[in-house]
Design a protein around this motif. Structure first.
Motif, short mmCIF file in Angstrom:
data_model
loop_
_atom_site.label_atom_id
_atom_site.label_comp_id
_atom_site.label_asym_id
_atom_site.label_seq_id
_atom_site.Cartn_x
_atom_site.Cartn_y
_atom_site.Cartn_z
N UNK A 106 0.82 -1.40 -0.01
CA UNK A 106 0.08 -0.05 -0.20
C UNK A 106 0.78 1.37 -0.15
N UNK A 107 2.05 1.45 0.65
CA UNK A 107 2.79 2.64 0.98
C UNK A 107 3.20 3.29 -0.68
N UNK A 108 3.43 2.27 -1.54
CA UNK A 108 3.57 2.76 -3.03
C UNK A 108 2.92 3.82 -3.48
N UNK A 131 1.20 -9.45 -7.75
CA UNK A 131 0.44 -9.02 -6.79
C UNK A 131 0.66 -7.74 -6.26
N UNK A 132 -0.60 -7.25 -5.42
CA UNK A 132 -0.45 -6.13 -4.61
C UNK A 132 -1.51 -6.14 -3.65
N UNK A 133 -1.90 -5.09 -2.87
CA UNK A 133 -2.80 -4.95 -1.96
C UNK A 133 -4.22 -4.65 -2.52
N UNK A 134 -4.14 -4.39 -3.96
CA UNK A 134 -5.33 -4.08 -4.42
C UNK A 134 -6.49 -5.22 -4.26
N UNK A 135 -6.32 -6.45 -4.35
CA UNK A 135 -7.07 -7.44 -4.34
C UNK A 135 -7.39 -7.61 -2.79
N UNK A 136 -7.08 -7.05 -1.81
CA UNK A 136 -7.30 -7.14 -0.42
C UNK A 136 -7.96 -5.76 0.11
N UNK A 137 -8.20 -5.20 -1.01
CA UNK A 137 -8.58 -3.78 -0.76
C UNK A 137 -9.86 -3.40 -1.66
N UNK A 366 -5.84 -5.95 -14.38
CA UNK A 366 -4.64 -4.84 -14.59
C UNK A 366 -3.31 -5.60 -14.23
N UNK A 367 -3.19 -6.95 -14.72
CA UNK A 367 -1.92 -7.52 -14.83
C UNK A 367 -1.56 -8.22 -13.52
N UNK A 368 -2.41 -7.96 -12.60
CA UNK A 368 -2.22 -8.59 -11.25
C UNK A 368 -2.89 -9.57 -10.86
N UNK A 369 -2.71 -10.86 -10.26
CA UNK A 369 -3.36 -11.91 -9.97
C UNK A 369 -3.77 -11.65 -8.25
N UNK A 370 -4.94 -12.33 -8.01
CA UNK A 370 -5.24 -11.88 -6.42
C UNK A 370 -4.09 -12.42 -5.50
N UNK A 371 -4.02 -11.66 -4.46
CA UNK A 371 -3.30 -11.76 -3.56
C UNK A 371 -3.31 -13.13 -2.58
N UNK A 372 -4.47 -13.39 -2.81
CA UNK A 372 -5.04 -14.69 -1.84
C UNK A 372 -4.26 -15.82 -2.26
#
Length: 764
Positions: A106-108, A131-137, A366-372
């Motif tokens: 998230x800080x990014x 991956x990123x915090x996006x799929x947890x948010x 957007x190019x990211x898989x779910x963090x889960x």
């Protein structure tokens, strides 16, 4: 740094509060709210004062450290960069490009330098395992924006400064100061709303800090939000209250939504939501008949099993009742640096499901898989298995579901590098940590949160402290690694032009890019007398070139575009330096149809993927409500995720990492206020103190997010002394919203029992 007062934006949450930092003898003497900041107007929360603690934290890393058999050892930067580039390149050579995983924390998004450098870094890595915090948010909000408006970050923002009715579902802006709605001093804005005769209604499984100030409050069962919202849609059609207002000629597929809502009557959903049918109808009527009203949803509705559908329906309700593009309703912002238009110009409006994860077949966004599914991709053998991992300003062990399983997965990797200035619960697994400078040692501009603000503003903050020569900014770290990885991939040498480009990029940094974007944006350079000559050319480009042509995009962004002729002009980096408290660019304004990015220029009210998911919602409605306790998270104003617990002033006082439980449930389970409780699901369990309160709905328990600092091998002394327990050590990473791939952080069933340590020892 000179003595005196220096003005800056606090970067610790989404609120963008302005701070006035008093310096004396080269140290911070005080931090107060900046009365001249056009957005926050002097407001700050307790986190802002902790900026000093984070900067002066003795636990903060300042040099690269490498894990050895005898412990962590410091190394110089060139050696560290070579070591990381060599190891990542070897992993890619031996196992393929997808054998490297990347997690962005998230800080990014609070850091324009990191944002500018992230894309070339990801290109140099070349892996699809991102991956990123996006799929947890916020993924459900991004997906709804993409499907309905044609762009993943085109969010409708509540115009809270002018609304007469604010309906808040599954959100707590008193603690967060807004999320995907940047709204510093929510208390002050709510007071102003009530002074002009307005009302606030809150719906939540917990009587939150926001709910306690509401004119009307309703408990709702976790996971029932989609049913509530669909029953409100049903009521609008049933009672003839549908009126899209300003957006009417742009909306399509209204009848499809009417048919989809037929079975979801208020009476049918009442038991599953815990809200009386009459109250559901009244809520829909209030939204429809109050001209200036806004419906806002956030974490409670998005990170649940029907998060995708619930977020879509919230958007639909604002549209059906004529609140979209209406002052006092919900509007699209017009930031000084318009990442929405810039993204569209480069073909980056967003995409979903173009490929699927290797193990569970979950869709990318957007190019990211779910963090889960990170642990799945590390633990499951086969082509594409993650063998090396990069984390940038993230702590997924505490912020993603099933943190213990992720720890197991991290422990089996060949190589991990972390860009972080803390040795925390995730980075302790790294082979090497590259610490960036602290936030006060670099300049600051809010690229992301300016897009979500309830008022258009622009503010640039110069570095408060000079960075030591033996430190590196995060953008320098990412660009240096990217440069070396590209050279490795090309056999050790790049073409001269490419090499010179990399060197220039690393030399100039992100601020000249900021300046260019400010000057060429809607509030940029004033053409003066030349406008008369240039305006016809800009008009011609906009009118004649295809919608997706880059030159048309540049013309649309240009301050010469007639669409922006009423906006203030003259923004540049130097101009912002002259106004250290920031520049007010005005209130949110109607912007349709120009702000739409769908192919046909219309709003997709009933995208197929949402209609297809309604079968699952029908099945849920047909199933009797279960009797399990359901777990939800919560936010506190002194905390934000996992990275602010090493400040004594933010963790002092009574224990906030508690299990909130209703008196009726506590009595049934034999729990008392002095007890600790074991909270479990399957083989996952945590223990934490009990807090018995009527502020939680019966059948629901709550644990705050971001704690669990009891792992060995970290270097966060204050956090370790206030460890708490991680809610993500209980939550399953196998439970997701199948529509969007979002982690279900709210509504998973759990078992709660009294914790008796002596009894547990006897059993052992």
């Amino acid at each position: 740094m000179d003595n005196g007062t220096h003005y800056r934006t606090c970067h610790l949450c989404e609120a963008m509060c302005g701070v006035a930092i008093e310096m004396k003898d080269g140290r911070i003497a005080s931090i107060k709210g900046d009365e001249e900041d056009p957005l926050s107007r002097g407001h700050i929360c307790p986190k802002a004062v902790a900026l000093q603690d984070l900067h002066e934290d003795p636990d903060r890393l300042k040099k690269p450290i490498r894990k050895t058999d005898s412990g962590w050892q410091e190394m110089d930067w060139d050696e560290a960069f070579d070591f990381v580039a060599d190891r990542l390149h070897k992993t890619r050579q031996d196992h393929g490009r997808n054998s490297i995983g990347v997690y962005l924390g998230n800080p990014n998004v609070h850091n324009h330098g990191s944002l500018v450098a992230t894309m070339p870094f990801l290109r140099a890595i070349g892996s699809q395992n991102r991956f990123s915090a996006t799929s947890n948010d916020q993924l459900p909000h991004m997906l709804a924006s993409l499907e309905m408006f044609g762009h993943q970050v085109l969010f409708p923002i509540p115009d809270i400064d002018h609304t007469e009715l604010f309906i808040c579902i599954g959100a707590n802006p008193m603690a967060s100061n807004g999320s995907l709605m940047t709204v510093p001093d929510f208390r002050g804005r709510l007071k102003a709303l009530k002074q002009r005769g307005g009302k606030m209604i809150v719906v939540d499984p917990r009587r939150t800090e926001t709910a306690k100030l509401a004119d009307e409050f309703h408990f709702i069962r976790p996971g029932g939000d989609a049913l509530l919202l669909m029953a409100m849609v049903h009521t609008l059609f049933e009672e003839g209250l549908v009126d899209p207002g300003p957006a009417e000629r742009l909306v399509k597929d209204v009848d499809l939504l009417r048919l989809a809502a037929l079975a979801f009557t208020p009476e049918a959903v009442s038991a599953h939501t815990g809200i009386a049918a009459d109250d559901i109808r009244a809520l829909a009527r209030r939204l429809a008949t109050t001209r200036k009203a806004a419906l806002y949803t956030r974490m409670g509705t998005s990170t649940q099993t029907f998060g995708g559908v619930a977020t879509w329906l919230a958007y639909c309700l604002n549209i059906l009742t004529g609140k979209l593009d209406l002052p006092g309703g919900v509007l699209f912002s017009q930031p000084a640096i318009d990442l929405v238009e810039l993204g569209a110009m480069s073909g980056q409006q967003g995409h979903f499901g173009t490929r699927h994860s290797r193990v569970k077949g979950l869709p990318e966004f957007a190019g990211e898989y779910p963090a889960s599914t990170m642990a799945d991709e590390m633990l499951t053998p086969g082509e594409g298995q993650i063998r090396a991992f990069v984390t940038v300003a993230g702590n997924p062990v505490l912020s993603s579901p099933n943190g213990r399983r992720l720890e197991e997965a991290l422990g089996g990797l060949d190589f991990i590098v972390s860009v972080d200035y803390y040795l925390n619960e995730t980075t302790r697994h790294a082979d090497i940590i590259l610490p960036p400078t602290a936030a006060l040692e670099r300049s600051h501009y809010d690229l992301i949160f300016s897009m979500f603000a309830v008022r258009n503003v622009a503010k640039y903050s110069e570095a408060l402290f000079a960075a030591s020569p033996d430190t590196r900014h995060d953008w320098q770290i990412l660009l240096e690694l990217a440069h070396r990885l590209e050279k490795q991939r090309k056999g050790g040498r790049l073409p001269l032009r490419t090499e010179l480009g990399w060197r220039a990029f690393k030399q100039l940094g992100p601020d000249p890019i900021l300046d260019l974007l400010l000057r060429s944006g809607p509030y940029g350079a004033d053409a003066g007398r030349a406008r008369g000559l240039l305006q016809p050319a800009v008009d011609l480009v906009i009118d004649l070139l295809p919608k997706r042509h880059p030159l048309r995009g540049l013309a649309r962004l240009s301050p010469l575009n007639r669409q922006w002729q009423e906006l203030p002009k003259g923004l540049s980096l130097n101009a912002l330096k002259e106004y250290p408290s920031g520049v007010d660019l005005g209130p949110l304004r109607p912007s349709l149809p120009d702000r739409l990015f769908t192919r046909d220029g219309r709003i997709n009210l009933a995208p197929r993927r949402y209609l297809d998911d309604l079968g699952r919602l029908h099945d849920f409605l047909a199933t009797p409500a279960d009797t399990h306790l359901h777990l939800i998270g919560r936010r506190h104003v002194r905390s934000n995720n996992s990275w602010m617990h090493n400040s004594q002033r933010l963790v002092k006082g009574r224990d906030r990492c508690t299990l909130m439980i209703h008196p009726r449930d506590a009595s049934r389970l034999g729990l008392q206020a002095a007890d600790s409780a074991a909270v479990s699901a399957d083989d996952r369990q945590i223990v934490l103190p009990v807090e018995i309160t009527e502020d939680i709905m019966p059948g629901v328990v709550s644990i705050p997010h971001g704690w669990g600092h009891d792992r060995e091998g970290t270097r966060q002394s204050v956090a370790a002394a206030h460890a708490g327990a991680s809610i993500n050590d209980v939550l399953s990473d196998g439970v997701i919203d199948p529509l969007s791939g979002t982690s279900v952080l709210n509504g998973q069933p759990v078992t709660v029992k009294v914790w008796r340590p002596e009894r547990q020892r006897k059993r052992a």
